[in-house]
Design a protein around this motif. Structure first.
Motif, PDB file in Angstrom:
ATOM      1  N   ARG A 100       0.824  -1.213   0.000  1.00  0.00           N
ATOM      2  CA  ARG A 100       0.000   0.000   0.000  1.00  0.00           C
ATOM      3  C   ARG A 100       0.861   1.267   0.000  1.00  0.00           C
ATOM      4  N   HIS A 101       2.157   1.108   0.261  1.00  0.00           N
ATOM      5  CA  HIS A 101       3.034   2.271   0.388  1.00  0.00           C
ATOM      6  C   HIS A 101       4.210   2.212  -0.583  1.00  0.00           C
ATOM      7  N   ALA A 102       4.177   1.293  -1.526  1.00  0.00           N
ATOM      8  CA  ALA A 102       5.321   1.109  -2.420  1.00  0.00           C
ATOM      9  C   ALA A 102       5.592   2.359  -3.251  1.00  0.00           C
ATOM     10  N   THR A 103       6.869   2.660  -3.422  1.00  0.00           N
ATOM     11  CA  THR A 103       7.295   3.776  -4.256  1.00  0.00           C
ATOM     12  C   THR A 103       8.284   3.247  -5.296  1.00  0.00           C
ATOM     13  N   PRO A 104       8.482   3.971  -6.397  1.00  0.00           N
ATOM     14  CA  PRO A 104       9.488   3.537  -7.379  1.00  0.00           C
ATOM     15  C   PRO A 104      10.867   3.363  -6.756  1.00  0.00           C
ATOM     16  N   GLN A 105      11.208   4.229  -5.798  1.00  0.00           N
ATOM     17  CA  GLN A 105      12.511   4.133  -5.147  1.00  0.00           C
ATOM     18  C   GLN A 105      12.610   2.840  -4.321  1.00  0.00           C
ATOM     19  N   GLY A 106      11.529   2.508  -3.627  1.00  0.00           N
ATOM     20  CA  GLY A 106      11.526   1.290  -2.832  1.00  0.00           C
ATOM     21  C   GLY A 106      11.627   0.045  -3.696  1.00  0.00           C
ATOM     22  N   ILE A 107      10.913   0.027  -4.809  1.00  0.00           N
ATOM     23  CA  ILE A 107      10.967  -1.123  -5.713  1.00  0.00           C
ATOM     24  C   ILE A 107      12.354  -1.247  -6.327  1.00  0.00           C
ATOM     25  N   ALA A 108      12.968  -0.106  -6.665  1.00  0.00           N
ATOM     26  CA  ALA A 108      14.323  -0.125  -7.217  1.00  0.00           C
ATOM     27  C   ALA A 108      15.306  -0.716  -6.211  1.00  0.00           C
ATOM     28  N   ARG A 109      15.093  -0.400  -4.936  1.00  0.00           N
ATOM     29  CA  ARG A 109      15.952  -0.948  -3.883  1.00  0.00           C
ATOM     30  C   ARG A 109      15.762  -2.463  -3.781  1.00  0.00           C
ATOM     31  N   LEU A 110      14.535  -2.942  -3.873  1.00  0.00           N
ATOM     32  CA  LEU A 110      14.285  -4.380  -3.858  1.00  0.00           C
ATOM     33  C   LEU A 110      14.965  -5.052  -5.045  1.00  0.00           C
TER      34      LEU A 110
ATOM     35  N   ILE B 251      23.286 -13.872   2.330  1.00  0.00           N
ATOM     36  CA  ILE B 251      22.556 -13.568   3.566  1.00  0.00           C
ATOM     37  C   ILE B 251      22.407 -12.067   3.737  1.00  0.00           C
ATOM     38  N   ALA B 252      23.480 -11.316   3.480  1.00  0.00           N
ATOM     39  CA  ALA B 252      23.429  -9.864   3.635  1.00  0.00           C
ATOM     40  C   ALA B 252      22.376  -9.254   2.707  1.00  0.00           C
ATOM     41  N   ALA B 253      22.336  -9.719   1.453  1.00  0.00           N
ATOM     42  CA  ALA B 253      21.347  -9.203   0.502  1.00  0.00           C
ATOM     43  C   ALA B 253      19.939  -9.633   0.890  1.00  0.00           C
ATOM     44  N   ASP B 254      19.825 -10.844   1.395  1.00  0.00           N
ATOM     45  CA  ASP B 254      18.525 -11.369   1.835  1.00  0.00           C
ATOM     46  C   ASP B 254      17.964 -10.508   2.959  1.00  0.00           C
ATOM     47  N   LEU B 255      18.786 -10.236   3.963  1.00  0.00           N
ATOM     48  CA  LEU B 255      18.328  -9.441   5.098  1.00  0.00           C
ATOM     49  C   LEU B 255      18.004  -8.012   4.678  1.00  0.00           C
ATOM     50  N   ALA B 256      18.801  -7.463   3.746  1.00  0.00           N
ATOM     51  CA  ALA B 256      18.539  -6.113   3.264  1.00  0.00           C
ATOM     52  C   ALA B 256      17.218  -6.052   2.495  1.00  0.00           C
ATOM     53  N   PHE B 257      16.897  -7.115   1.764  1.00  0.00           N
ATOM     54  CA  PHE B 257      15.631  -7.184   1.038  1.00  0.00           C
ATOM     55  C   PHE B 257      14.457  -7.095   2.006  1.00  0.00           C
ATOM     56  N   HIS B 258      14.513  -7.899   3.063  1.00  0.00           N
ATOM     57  CA  HIS B 258      13.424  -7.906   4.042  1.00  0.00           C
ATOM     58  C   HIS B 258      13.344  -6.578   4.792  1.00  0.00           C
ATOM     59  N   SER B 259      14.497  -5.998   5.110  1.00  0.00           N
ATOM     60  CA  SER B 259      14.509  -4.714   5.807  1.00  0.00           C
ATOM     61  C   SER B 259      13.928  -3.605   4.940  1.00  0.00           C
ATOM     62  N   THR B 260      14.217  -3.662   3.654  1.00  0.00           N
ATOM     63  CA  THR B 260      13.704  -2.650   2.724  1.00  0.00           C
ATOM     64  C   THR B 260      12.177  -2.663   2.685  1.00  0.00           C
ATOM     65  N   ILE B 261      11.595  -3.845   2.750  1.00  0.00           N
ATOM     66  CA  ILE B 261      10.134  -3.951   2.752  1.00  0.00           C
ATOM     67  C   ILE B 261       9.567  -3.267   3.995  1.00  0.00           C
ATOM     68  N   ALA B 262      10.198  -3.496   5.142  1.00  0.00           N
ATOM     69  CA  ALA B 262       9.743  -2.840   6.370  1.00  0.00           C
ATOM     70  C   ALA B 262       9.916  -1.330   6.275  1.00  0.00           C
ATOM     71  N   ASP B 263      10.999  -0.892   5.632  1.00  0.00           N
ATOM     72  CA  ASP B 263      11.260   0.545   5.492  1.00  0.00           C
ATOM     73  C   ASP B 263      10.165   1.248   4.693  1.00  0.00           C
ATOM     74  N   MET B 264       9.535   0.530   3.769  1.00  0.00           N
ATOM     75  CA  MET B 264       8.521   1.134   2.906  1.00  0.00           C
ATOM     76  C   MET B 264       7.345   1.705   3.698  1.00  0.00           C
ATOM     77  N   ILE B 265       7.096   1.139   4.859  1.00  0.00           N
ATOM     78  CA  ILE B 265       5.950   1.572   5.654  1.00  0.00           C
ATOM     79  C   ILE B 265       6.236   2.898   6.355  1.00  0.00           C
ATOM     80  N   GLY B 266       7.501   3.163   6.641  1.00  0.00           N
ATOM     81  CA  GLY B 266       7.871   4.426   7.261  1.00  0.00           C
ATOM     82  C   GLY B 266       7.595   4.505   8.743  1.00  0.00           C
ATOM     83  N   ASN B 267       7.567   3.347   9.406  1.00  0.00           N
ATOM     84  CA  ASN B 267       7.325   3.308  10.846  1.00  0.00           C
ATOM     85  C   ASN B 267       8.616   2.869  11.532  1.00  0.00           C
ATOM     86  N   SER B 268       9.298   3.770  12.214  1.00  0.00           N
ATOM     87  CA  SER B 268      10.596   3.467  12.803  1.00  0.00           C
ATOM     88  C   SER B 268      10.510   2.415  13.898  1.00  0.00           C
TER      89      SER B 268
END
Length: 237
Positions: A112-122, A140-157
């Motif tokens: 519901r909050h996806a942006t072009p920048q967020g998708i580019a990061r994924l 593993i590092a890329a895997d964890l960053a992928f999951h973290s990026t999804i959480a970042d999309m919501i914008g809730n610290s």
């Protein structure tokens, strides 16, 4: 020799009980432990619980897990390294289950909050994973960053901090030891394909599909982690 345990910190209790038997000389060097399913029945716990306990004991040096052969008592170690903090009670399977529940909801909201920048990061993290399927640390590092990026999309610290606590446990020596029994280029390639499905659902702005794609990915991850030590292959239903 083996008795059922109370349902509290089970894998730690199983490890403690087997360790005590070894130190008391009731299990001797070179002796083969009963099969995983038999230990589970005797202790009154699940097979994944037994598996987690055996990983603790192998990292400590008390046993050797020989793929396709069995689990054997090893020479008693001169010293026992600390595998987990004394107050650490969450096993890998509990962590993966928690991630499945929490991250499925996060993926739904991220759609519901996806942006072009967020998708580019994924896309960037997916590309890194594909290039690193034969390099576990990078994958593993890329895997964890992928999951973290999804959480970042919501914008809730607060949510980002909470999910980081779960995700970061994936890098612990104990968790990585468990993964070493089944992880390889083929499993990382499966993870990449599962991640692509999550990415596509989020990019399409489809909350339901994103939730299901994440649920499926982490459910399959649980199955891969719960695969027996060479006894039975995990099935993807």
């Amino acid at each position: 020799m083996f008795v059922a345990l109370e349902p509290r910190r089970l894998y730690r209790q199983v490890a403690d009980r087997i360790r005590a038997l070894i130190e008391a000389g009731e299990l001797v060097v070179g002796e083969r432990l009963p099969a995983e399913r038999d230990l589970a029945e005797r202790f009154g716990v699940s097979r994944p619980t037994v598996r987690e306990a055996l990983i603790v004991l192998e990292v400590e040096g008390y046993i050797q897990i020989r793929m396709g052969s069995g689990v054997y008592i090893a020479q008693k170690p001169a010293s026992t390294p600390a595998i987990l903090p004394a107050d650490e009670v969450d096993g890998p399977f509990e962590i993966l289950q928690a991630r499945c529940i929490v991250e499925s909801a996060i993926a739904e909201e991220a759609a519901r909050h996806a942006t072009p920048q967020g998708i580019a990061r994924l896309d960037e993290m997916l590309a890194r994973m594909e290039q690193a399927v034969e390099q576990p640390e990078r994958a593993i590092a890329a895997d964890l960053a992928f999951h973290s990026t999804i959480a970042d999309m919501i914008g809730n610290s607060a949510l980002r901090h909470f999910i980081s606590l779960l995700i970061d446990k994936r890098t612990s020596p104990y968790f990585q030891k468990l993964a070493s029994y089944f992880e390889g280029p083929h499993t990382w390639q499966r993870a990449v394909e599962e991640h692509k499905a999550i990415r596509d659902a989020i990019a399409a702005g489809d909350p339901s599909a994103a939730r299901e794609a994440m649920r499926r990915h982490l459910t399959l991850a649980q199955k891969r982690f719960s695969e027996s030590f060479g006894e039975e292959p995990a099935r993807e239903d």
